[in-house]
Motif scaffolding. Structure first.
Motif, PDB file in Angstrom:
ATOM      1  N   VAL A   8       5.482   3.712   1.761  1.00 52.27           N
ATOM      2  CA  VAL A   8       4.400   2.530   2.108  1.00 52.27           C
ATOM      3  C   VAL A   8       3.849   2.423   3.480  1.00 52.27           C
ATOM      4  N   TRP A   9       2.846   1.480   3.608  1.00 61.99           N
ATOM      5  CA  TRP A   9       2.510   1.475   4.882  1.00 61.99           C
ATOM      6  C   TRP A   9       1.841  -0.230   4.913  1.00 61.99           C
ATOM      7  N   ASP A  10       2.326  -0.823   6.259  1.00 63.06           N
ATOM      8  CA  ASP A  10       1.938  -2.012   6.571  1.00 63.06           C
ATOM      9  C   ASP A  10       1.649  -2.023   7.903  1.00 63.06           C
ATOM     10  N   ASN A  11       0.817  -2.731   8.494  1.00 69.21           N
ATOM     11  CA  ASN A  11       0.054  -2.872   9.830  1.00 69.21           C
ATOM     12  C   ASN A  11       1.305  -3.133  10.635  1.00 69.21           C
ATOM     13  N   ASP A  12       2.325  -3.510  10.555  1.00 70.49           N
ATOM     14  CA  ASP A  12       3.482  -4.057  11.456  1.00 70.49           C
ATOM     15  C   ASP A  12       4.226  -2.449  11.834  1.00 70.49           C
ATOM     16  N   ALA A  66       0.849  -1.284  -0.129  1.00 73.77           N
ATOM     17  CA  ALA A  66      -0.043   0.023  -0.103  1.00 73.77           C
ATOM     18  C   ALA A  66       0.822   1.112  -0.017  1.00 73.77           C
ATOM     19  N   GLY A  67       0.452   1.992  -1.087  1.00 71.29           N
ATOM     20  CA  GLY A  67       1.461   3.416  -1.124  1.00 71.29           C
ATOM     21  C   GLY A  67       2.311   3.436  -2.311  1.00 71.29           C
ATOM     22  N   GLN A  68       2.619   1.953  -3.160  1.00 74.33           N
ATOM     23  CA  GLN A  68       3.399   1.957  -3.973  1.00 74.33           C
ATOM     24  C   GLN A  68       3.097   2.401  -5.291  1.00 74.33           C
ATOM     25  N   HIS A  69       3.641   2.890  -6.237  1.00 76.64           N
ATOM     26  CA  HIS A  69       3.122   3.213  -7.715  1.00 76.64           C
ATOM     27  C   HIS A  69       3.717   2.385  -8.968  1.00 76.64           C
ATOM     28  N   SER A  84      -5.248   3.439  -1.220  1.00 77.71           N
ATOM     29  CA  SER A  84      -4.527   2.184  -1.054  1.00 77.71           C
ATOM     30  C   SER A  84      -4.540   1.691   0.286  1.00 77.71           C
ATOM     31  N   MET A  85      -4.043   2.551   1.115  1.00 79.40           N
ATOM     32  CA  MET A  85      -3.649   2.290   2.431  1.00 79.40           C
ATOM     33  C   MET A  85      -4.789   2.088   3.420  1.00 79.40           C
ATOM     34  N   LEU A  86      -5.833   3.084   3.239  1.00 78.96           N
ATOM     35  CA  LEU A  86      -7.283   2.670   3.803  1.00 78.96           C
ATOM     36  C   LEU A  86      -7.958   1.497   3.474  1.00 78.96           C
ATOM     37  N   ARG A  87      -7.738   1.053   2.077  1.00 81.79           N
ATOM     38  CA  ARG A  87      -8.477  -0.266   1.737  1.00 81.79           C
ATOM     39  C   ARG A  87      -7.442  -1.433   2.287  1.00 81.79           C
ATOM     40  N   HIS A  88      -6.377  -1.249   2.299  1.00 85.44           N
ATOM     41  CA  HIS A  88      -5.530  -2.210   3.051  1.00 85.44           C
ATOM     42  C   HIS A  88      -5.947  -2.431   4.305  1.00 85.44           C
ATOM     43  N   HIS A  89      -5.887  -1.331   5.015  1.00 86.71           N
ATOM     44  CA  HIS A  89      -6.342  -1.154   6.555  1.00 86.71           C
ATOM     45  C   HIS A  89      -7.558  -1.747   6.785  1.00 86.71           C
ATOM     46  N   ARG A  90      -8.708  -1.914   5.888  1.00 90.61           N
ATOM     47  CA  ARG A  90     -10.053  -2.554   6.037  1.00 90.61           C
ATOM     48  C   ARG A  90      -9.726  -3.971   5.514  1.00 90.61           C
ATOM     49  N   ALA A  91      -8.945  -4.318   4.639  1.00 91.32           N
ATOM     50  CA  ALA A  91      -8.862  -5.602   4.220  1.00 91.32           C
ATOM     51  C   ALA A  91      -8.397  -6.462   5.099  1.00 91.32           C
ATOM     52  N   ILE A  92      -7.251  -6.117   5.892  1.00 94.63           N
ATOM     53  CA  ILE A  92      -6.619  -6.897   6.990  1.00 94.63           C
ATOM     54  C   ILE A  92      -7.361  -6.937   8.127  1.00 94.63           C
ATOM     55  N   GLY A  93      -8.403  -6.111   8.437  1.00 97.70           N
ATOM     56  CA  GLY A  93      -9.229  -6.165   9.715  1.00 97.70           C
ATOM     57  C   GLY A  93      -8.138  -5.369  10.542  1.00 97.70           C
ATOM     58  N   SER A  94      -7.439  -4.396  10.380  1.00 96.12           N
ATOM     59  CA  SER A  94      -6.488  -3.773  11.348  1.00 96.12           C
ATOM     60  C   SER A  94      -7.484  -2.774  12.342  1.00 96.12           C
ATOM     61  N   ARG A  95      -6.869  -2.891  13.502  1.00100.12           N
ATOM     62  CA  ARG A  95      -7.625  -2.202  14.782  1.00100.12           C
ATOM     63  C   ARG A  95      -6.824  -0.836  15.141  1.00100.12           C
ATOM     64  N   LEU A  96      -5.970  -0.534  14.089  1.00101.99           N
ATOM     65  CA  LEU A  96      -5.301   0.805  14.369  1.00101.99           C
ATOM     66  C   LEU A  96      -6.079   1.877  14.136  1.00101.99           C
ATOM     67  N   PRO A 109       1.864   9.793  16.324  1.00 97.71           N
ATOM     68  CA  PRO A 109       1.206   9.249  15.394  1.00 97.71           C
ATOM     69  C   PRO A 109       2.374   9.053  14.157  1.00 97.71           C
ATOM     70  N   LEU A 110       1.932   7.917  13.310  1.00 99.67           N
ATOM     71  CA  LEU A 110       2.470   7.730  11.953  1.00 99.67           C
ATOM     72  C   LEU A 110       1.922   8.518  10.966  1.00 99.67           C
ATOM     73  N   THR A 111       2.646   9.456  10.440  1.00 95.81           N
ATOM     74  CA  THR A 111       1.737  10.434   9.317  1.00 95.81           C
ATOM     75  C   THR A 111       2.403  10.485   8.098  1.00 95.81           C
ATOM     76  N   TYR A 112       1.631  10.271   7.051  1.00 94.30           N
ATOM     77  CA  TYR A 112       1.920  10.212   5.680  1.00 94.30           C
ATOM     78  C   TYR A 112       0.985  11.502   4.850  1.00 94.30           C
ATOM     79  N   ILE A 113       2.031  12.436   4.216  1.00 93.26           N
ATOM     80  CA  ILE A 113       1.495  13.387   3.532  1.00 93.26           C
ATOM     81  C   ILE A 113       1.854  13.313   2.028  1.00 93.26           C
ATOM     82  N   CYS A 114       0.648  13.640   1.367  1.00 97.34           N
ATOM     83  CA  CYS A 114       0.832  13.607  -0.321  1.00 97.34           C
ATOM     84  C   CYS A 114      -0.248  14.524  -0.755  1.00 97.34           C
ATOM     85  N   ALA A 115       0.513  15.860  -0.919  1.00 94.13           N
ATOM     86  CA  ALA A 115      -0.151  17.045  -1.329  1.00 94.13           C
ATOM     87  C   ALA A 115       0.795  17.850  -2.131  1.00 94.13           C
ATOM     88  N   ASP A 116       0.128  18.838  -2.775  1.00 97.97           N
ATOM     89  CA  ASP A 116       1.085  19.733  -3.479  1.00 97.97           C
ATOM     90  C   ASP A 116       1.454  20.834  -2.789  1.00 97.97           C
TER      91      ASP A 116
END
Length: 310
Positions: A84-88, A16-19, A107-119, A185-192
Protein backbone atom coordinates in the motif's frame (compact mmCIF):
# COMPACT_ATOMS: atom_id res chain seq x y z
CA UNK A 1 -10.00 -6.45 -19.62
CA UNK A 2 -13.04 -4.90 -18.05
CA UNK A 3 -13.31 -2.32 -15.27
CA UNK A 4 -16.35 -2.83 -13.05
CA UNK A 5 -17.78 -0.13 -10.78
CA UNK A 6 -19.34 -1.46 -7.57
CA UNK A 7 -21.61 0.11 -5.00
CA UNK A 8 -20.62 -1.58 -1.73
CA UNK A 9 -22.92 -0.86 1.23
CA UNK A 10 -21.12 0.12 4.44
CA UNK A 11 -17.73 0.07 2.72
CA UNK A 12 -15.17 0.94 5.44
CA UNK A 13 -12.76 2.56 2.99
CA UNK A 14 -9.47 1.26 1.62
CA UNK A 15 -5.85 2.24 1.13
CA UNK A 16 -4.26 2.59 -2.28
CA UNK A 17 -2.84 -0.80 -3.27
CA UNK A 18 -5.21 -3.04 -1.32
CA UNK A 19 -7.33 -5.79 -2.85
CA UNK A 20 -10.71 -7.44 -2.32
CA UNK A 21 -12.27 -10.87 -2.69
CA UNK A 22 -15.22 -11.74 -4.94
CA UNK A 23 -17.09 -14.98 -4.24
CA UNK A 24 -19.57 -16.63 -6.60
CA UNK A 25 -22.07 -19.30 -5.56
CA UNK A 26 -23.64 -21.67 -8.10
CA UNK A 27 -27.23 -22.96 -7.89
CA UNK A 28 -25.92 -26.29 -6.59
CA UNK A 29 -24.08 -24.55 -3.76
CA UNK A 30 -20.59 -24.74 -5.28
CA UNK A 31 -18.55 -21.67 -4.36
CA UNK A 32 -15.42 -20.19 -5.84
CA UNK A 33 -13.52 -17.06 -4.89
CA UNK A 34 -10.89 -14.86 -6.50
CA UNK A 35 -9.03 -11.77 -5.35
CA UNK A 36 -8.78 -8.56 -7.36
CA UNK A 37 -6.77 -5.41 -6.78
CA UNK A 38 -8.84 -2.29 -6.19
CA UNK A 39 -8.40 0.10 -9.10
CA UNK A 40 -10.09 3.16 -7.62
CA UNK A 41 -8.60 5.71 -5.24
CA UNK A 42 -9.76 5.78 -1.62
CA UNK A 43 -11.41 9.10 -2.45
CA UNK A 44 -13.47 7.67 -5.33
CA UNK A 45 -17.26 7.82 -5.43
CA UNK A 46 -17.49 4.08 -6.07
CA UNK A 47 -15.27 1.03 -5.80
CA UNK A 48 -13.83 -0.35 -9.02
CA UNK A 49 -11.91 -3.48 -9.98
CA UNK A 50 -10.34 -4.30 -13.34
CA UNK A 51 -10.74 -7.93 -14.37
CA UNK A 52 -8.63 -9.79 -16.91
CA UNK A 53 -10.70 -12.48 -18.61
CA UNK A 54 -9.05 -15.90 -18.47
CA UNK A 55 -10.58 -18.57 -20.70
CA UNK A 56 -10.04 -21.29 -18.07
CA UNK A 57 -11.00 -19.06 -15.13
CA UNK A 58 -13.93 -19.79 -12.85
CA UNK A 59 -14.74 -16.19 -11.93
CA UNK A 60 -13.39 -13.80 -14.57
CA UNK A 61 -15.55 -15.05 -17.51
CA UNK A 62 -18.68 -14.40 -15.46
CA UNK A 63 -17.55 -10.94 -14.35
CA UNK A 64 -16.52 -9.90 -17.86
CA UNK A 65 -19.26 -11.55 -19.95
CA UNK A 66 -22.31 -12.11 -17.75
CA UNK A 67 -22.41 -9.52 -14.98
CA UNK A 68 -25.05 -6.85 -15.49
CA UNK A 69 -25.97 -3.60 -13.79
CA UNK A 70 -27.94 -4.32 -10.65
CA UNK A 71 -26.53 -7.82 -10.12
CA UNK A 72 -25.32 -8.60 -6.61
CA UNK A 73 -21.95 -10.07 -5.66
CA UNK A 74 -20.52 -11.42 -2.43
CA UNK A 75 -17.70 -9.01 -1.79
CA UNK A 76 -15.14 -8.82 1.02
CA UNK A 77 -12.43 -6.35 1.81
CA UNK A 78 -10.35 -4.39 1.93
CA UNK A 79 -7.52 -6.89 2.38
CA UNK A 80 -3.75 -6.50 2.57
CA UNK A 81 -1.60 -4.02 4.41
CA UNK A 82 1.83 -4.68 2.88
CA UNK A 83 1.57 -3.40 -0.70
CA UNK A 84 0.00 0.00 0.00
CA UNK A 85 1.03 3.63 -0.42
CA UNK A 86 0.19 6.68 1.66
CA UNK A 87 1.61 10.14 1.11
CA UNK A 88 3.28 9.97 4.52
CA UNK A 89 5.55 7.22 3.17
CA UNK A 90 7.36 9.84 1.12
CA UNK A 91 9.06 9.47 -2.23
CA UNK A 92 10.05 9.87 -4.95
CA UNK A 93 7.93 7.00 -6.22
CA UNK A 94 8.87 4.44 -8.85
CA UNK A 95 5.89 2.32 -9.93
CA UNK A 96 6.66 -0.71 -12.12
CA UNK A 97 3.92 -2.85 -13.65
CA UNK A 98 3.38 -5.53 -16.25
CA UNK A 99 -0.03 -6.20 -17.79
CA UNK A 100 -2.80 -6.28 -15.19
CA UNK A 101 -0.23 -5.51 -12.50
CA UNK A 102 -0.99 -1.88 -13.28
CA UNK A 103 -4.31 -2.10 -11.41
CA UNK A 104 -3.15 -1.45 -7.82
CA UNK A 105 -0.67 1.15 -9.08
CA UNK A 106 -3.53 3.00 -10.77
CA UNK A 107 -5.17 3.26 -7.36
CA UNK A 108 -1.94 4.81 -6.04
CA UNK A 109 -1.75 7.26 -8.96
CA UNK A 110 -5.36 8.32 -8.52
CA UNK A 111 -4.81 8.74 -4.79
CA UNK A 112 -1.71 10.82 -5.53
CA UNK A 113 -3.82 13.13 -7.71
CA UNK A 114 -6.82 13.26 -5.37
CA UNK A 115 -4.81 14.45 -2.37
CA UNK A 116 -2.73 16.90 -4.42
CA UNK A 117 0.55 15.19 -3.53
CA UNK A 118 3.70 17.01 -4.60
CA UNK A 119 5.86 13.88 -4.59
CA UNK A 120 7.39 13.13 -8.01
CA UNK A 121 6.43 9.81 -9.62
CA UNK A 122 7.97 7.73 -12.39
CA UNK A 123 5.92 4.92 -13.91
CA UNK A 124 7.25 2.04 -16.01
CA UNK A 125 4.67 -0.31 -17.50
CA UNK A 126 4.87 -3.09 -20.05
CA UNK A 127 2.22 -4.55 -22.34
CA UNK A 128 2.16 -6.96 -25.24
CA UNK A 129 0.89 -4.19 -27.51
CA UNK A 130 -0.33 -0.62 -27.25
CA UNK A 131 -3.92 -1.82 -27.74
CA UNK A 132 -3.58 -4.14 -24.71
CA UNK A 133 -2.19 -1.47 -22.40
CA UNK A 134 -4.88 -0.91 -19.79
CA UNK A 135 -5.73 2.67 -18.75
CA UNK A 136 -3.82 3.91 -21.80
CA UNK A 137 -5.70 7.21 -22.16
CA UNK A 138 -5.56 7.85 -18.42
CA UNK A 139 -1.81 7.22 -18.37
CA UNK A 140 -1.30 9.71 -21.17
CA UNK A 141 -3.37 12.29 -19.31
CA UNK A 142 -1.34 11.70 -16.14
CA UNK A 143 1.93 11.97 -18.08
CA UNK A 144 0.96 15.51 -19.05
CA UNK A 145 1.28 16.53 -15.40
CA UNK A 146 4.58 17.94 -14.21
CA UNK A 147 5.03 15.49 -11.35
CA UNK A 148 4.37 12.22 -13.21
CA UNK A 149 6.59 10.68 -15.88
CA UNK A 150 5.29 7.60 -17.72
CA UNK A 151 7.44 5.15 -19.70
CA UNK A 152 5.96 2.28 -21.73
CA UNK A 153 7.64 -0.79 -23.19
CA UNK A 154 5.91 -3.08 -25.68
CA UNK A 155 6.94 -6.74 -25.60
CA UNK A 156 5.38 -8.10 -28.81
CA UNK A 157 3.66 -5.74 -31.24
CA UNK A 158 4.48 -2.08 -31.79
CA UNK A 159 3.21 0.44 -34.36
CA UNK A 160 5.70 1.40 -37.06
CA UNK A 161 5.72 4.91 -35.61
CA UNK A 162 6.45 3.71 -32.07
CA UNK A 163 9.27 5.66 -30.41
CA UNK A 164 8.96 4.12 -26.95
CA UNK A 165 10.76 1.15 -25.45
CA UNK A 166 10.57 -2.45 -26.68
CA UNK A 167 11.07 -5.75 -24.87
CA UNK A 168 10.58 -6.97 -21.33
CA UNK A 169 11.46 -5.01 -18.24
CA UNK A 170 15.06 -5.73 -17.28
CA UNK A 171 17.70 -4.11 -15.05
CA UNK A 172 18.91 -1.84 -17.87
CA UNK A 173 15.42 -0.48 -18.48
CA UNK A 174 14.84 -0.02 -14.76
CA UNK A 175 18.05 2.01 -14.56
CA UNK A 176 17.09 4.12 -17.58
CA UNK A 177 13.55 4.94 -16.49
CA UNK A 178 13.89 4.89 -12.71
CA UNK A 179 15.50 7.15 -10.15
CA UNK A 180 19.18 7.37 -9.29
CA UNK A 181 20.12 5.46 -6.17
CA UNK A 182 21.02 8.67 -4.33
CA UNK A 183 17.36 9.73 -4.59
CA UNK A 184 16.40 6.74 -2.40
CA UNK A 185 13.14 6.05 -4.27
CA UNK A 186 10.22 4.14 -2.84
CA UNK A 187 9.59 1.41 -5.42
CA UNK A 188 6.49 -0.72 -6.00
CA UNK A 189 6.64 -3.62 -8.46
CA UNK A 190 3.63 -5.59 -9.63
CA UNK A 191 4.64 -7.71 -12.63
CA UNK A 192 4.58 -11.39 -13.57
CA UNK A 193 8.04 -11.51 -15.05
CA UNK A 194 11.06 -9.25 -14.91
CA UNK A 195 14.39 -10.25 -16.46
CA UNK A 196 17.22 -10.40 -13.98
CA UNK A 197 20.94 -9.91 -14.32
CA UNK A 198 23.46 -12.76 -14.44
CA UNK A 199 23.56 -13.08 -10.65
CA UNK A 200 19.86 -13.88 -10.53
CA UNK A 201 19.15 -10.63 -8.75
CA UNK A 202 17.09 -7.72 -9.93
CA UNK A 203 19.29 -4.73 -10.66
CA UNK A 204 18.74 -1.07 -11.44
CA UNK A 205 16.60 -0.13 -8.45
CA UNK A 206 18.90 1.40 -5.87
CA UNK A 207 19.54 0.22 -2.34
CA UNK A 208 16.53 1.20 -0.26
CA UNK A 209 12.82 0.63 0.21
CA UNK A 210 12.25 -1.68 -2.76
CA UNK A 211 9.34 -4.10 -2.67
CA UNK A 212 9.93 -7.75 -3.48
CA UNK A 213 10.52 -8.04 -7.25
CA UNK A 214 8.48 -11.22 -7.75
CA UNK A 215 5.24 -9.99 -6.26
CA UNK A 216 2.26 -10.73 -8.43
CA UNK A 217 -0.75 -9.12 -6.78
CA UNK A 218 -4.16 -10.41 -7.26
CA UNK A 219 -4.48 -12.05 -10.62
CA UNK A 220 -7.43 -14.22 -11.44
CA UNK A 221 -6.38 -17.83 -11.54
CA UNK A 222 -7.83 -21.11 -12.71
CA UNK A 223 -8.12 -24.08 -10.35
CA UNK A 224 -4.49 -25.03 -10.87
CA UNK A 225 -1.48 -22.77 -11.22
CA UNK A 226 2.19 -23.21 -10.41
CA UNK A 227 3.05 -19.58 -11.10
CA UNK A 228 4.73 -18.10 -8.00
CA UNK A 229 2.52 -15.60 -6.23
CA UNK A 230 2.99 -13.76 -2.97
CA UNK A 231 1.35 -14.30 0.39
CA UNK A 232 -1.55 -12.02 -0.46
CA UNK A 233 -2.90 -14.91 -2.56
CA UNK A 234 -3.84 -16.66 0.72
CA UNK A 235 -5.56 -13.62 2.20
CA UNK A 236 -9.14 -14.70 1.52
CA UNK A 237 -9.06 -18.23 2.89
CA UNK A 238 -6.92 -17.23 5.89
CA UNK A 239 -9.38 -14.46 6.71
CA UNK A 240 -12.14 -17.07 6.67
CA UNK A 241 -10.16 -19.32 9.02
CA UNK A 242 -8.83 -16.74 11.48
CA UNK A 243 -11.34 -13.90 11.19
CA UNK A 244 -8.70 -11.25 10.51
CA UNK A 245 -6.26 -10.06 7.86
CA UNK A 246 -3.31 -12.46 8.22
CA UNK A 247 -1.12 -11.00 5.48
CA UNK A 248 0.67 -8.86 8.08
CA UNK A 249 1.36 -11.78 10.44
CA UNK A 250 5.05 -11.90 11.29
CA UNK A 251 7.16 -15.06 11.13
CA UNK A 252 10.72 -16.35 11.41
CA UNK A 253 11.99 -19.05 9.03
CA UNK A 254 13.58 -21.94 10.92
CA UNK A 255 15.90 -22.78 8.03
CA UNK A 256 17.62 -19.44 7.30
CA UNK A 257 16.38 -17.13 10.05
CA UNK A 258 14.63 -14.68 7.72
CA UNK A 259 11.93 -12.63 9.41
CA UNK A 260 9.03 -11.13 7.53
CA UNK A 261 5.27 -11.16 7.09
CA UNK A 262 2.95 -13.57 5.29
CA UNK A 263 2.52 -11.14 2.36
CA UNK A 264 6.22 -11.60 1.53
CA UNK A 265 6.12 -15.39 1.18
CA UNK A 266 6.42 -17.10 -2.20
CA UNK A 267 3.18 -19.00 -2.74
CA UNK A 268 2.29 -21.83 -5.13
CA UNK A 269 -1.39 -22.71 -5.50
CA UNK A 270 -2.61 -25.96 -7.02
CA UNK A 271 -5.75 -28.05 -6.98
CA UNK A 272 -4.88 -30.05 -3.82
CA UNK A 273 -3.67 -27.08 -1.81
CA UNK A 274 -1.31 -24.20 -1.23
CA UNK A 275 2.40 -24.19 -0.37
CA UNK A 276 4.16 -21.07 0.97
CA UNK A 277 7.96 -20.94 0.84
CA UNK A 278 10.67 -18.67 2.24
CA UNK A 279 11.76 -16.05 -0.26
CA UNK A 280 15.43 -16.41 0.74
CA UNK A 281 16.04 -20.16 1.14
CA UNK A 282 12.93 -21.73 -0.49
CA UNK A 283 12.12 -23.74 2.64
CA UNK A 284 8.46 -24.72 3.10
CA UNK A 285 6.92 -22.39 5.68
CA UNK A 286 3.25 -23.28 5.49
CA UNK A 287 0.99 -25.81 3.77
CA UNK A 288 -2.77 -25.35 3.46
CA UNK A 289 -5.01 -28.11 2.11
CA UNK A 290 -8.78 -28.55 1.85
CA UNK A 291 -10.70 -31.81 1.88
CA UNK A 292 -14.48 -32.17 2.06
CA UNK A 293 -14.88 -28.60 3.24
CA UNK A 294 -12.32 -28.90 6.05
CA UNK A 295 -8.92 -27.16 6.09
CA UNK A 296 -5.64 -28.54 7.36
CA UNK A 297 -2.79 -26.14 8.12
CA UNK A 298 0.79 -27.28 8.68
CA UNK A 299 3.52 -24.73 9.40
CA UNK A 300 6.79 -26.72 9.58
CA UNK A 301 9.05 -23.80 8.78
CA UNK A 302 7.58 -21.02 10.93
CA UNK A 303 6.95 -22.06 14.54
CA UNK A 304 7.48 -18.45 15.66
CA UNK A 305 4.71 -16.11 14.55
CA UNK A 306 3.35 -12.74 15.60
CA UNK A 307 -0.37 -12.39 15.05
CA UNK A 308 -1.70 -9.09 13.69
CA UNK A 309 -4.37 -7.23 15.66
CA UNK A 310 -7.94 -8.44 15.12
Amino acid sequence: MKTIALAVPDWPGHRAGQHSDVRLTALDGYQTERSYSIASAPEGDCLSVTVERLDDGEVSPYLVDELREGDELEFRGPIGGHFVWDNDFGGPLFLVAGGSGLVPLRSMLRHHRAIGSRLPVRVLCSARSLELLIYRDELMEMAARDLIDVSITLTREAPSSWRGYRGRIDPALLSTTGWAAKEEPLTYICADRICRDGSGRLGGLGPRRTTDPDRTLRRDRGVTTMRPLDGNAMAGVMHDLFGRDMTTMGYKCTSCGRTGVVAEMVVYMSGPGTVARCRDCDAVLLMLTERHGMYCIDAPGMPQTVLPPA
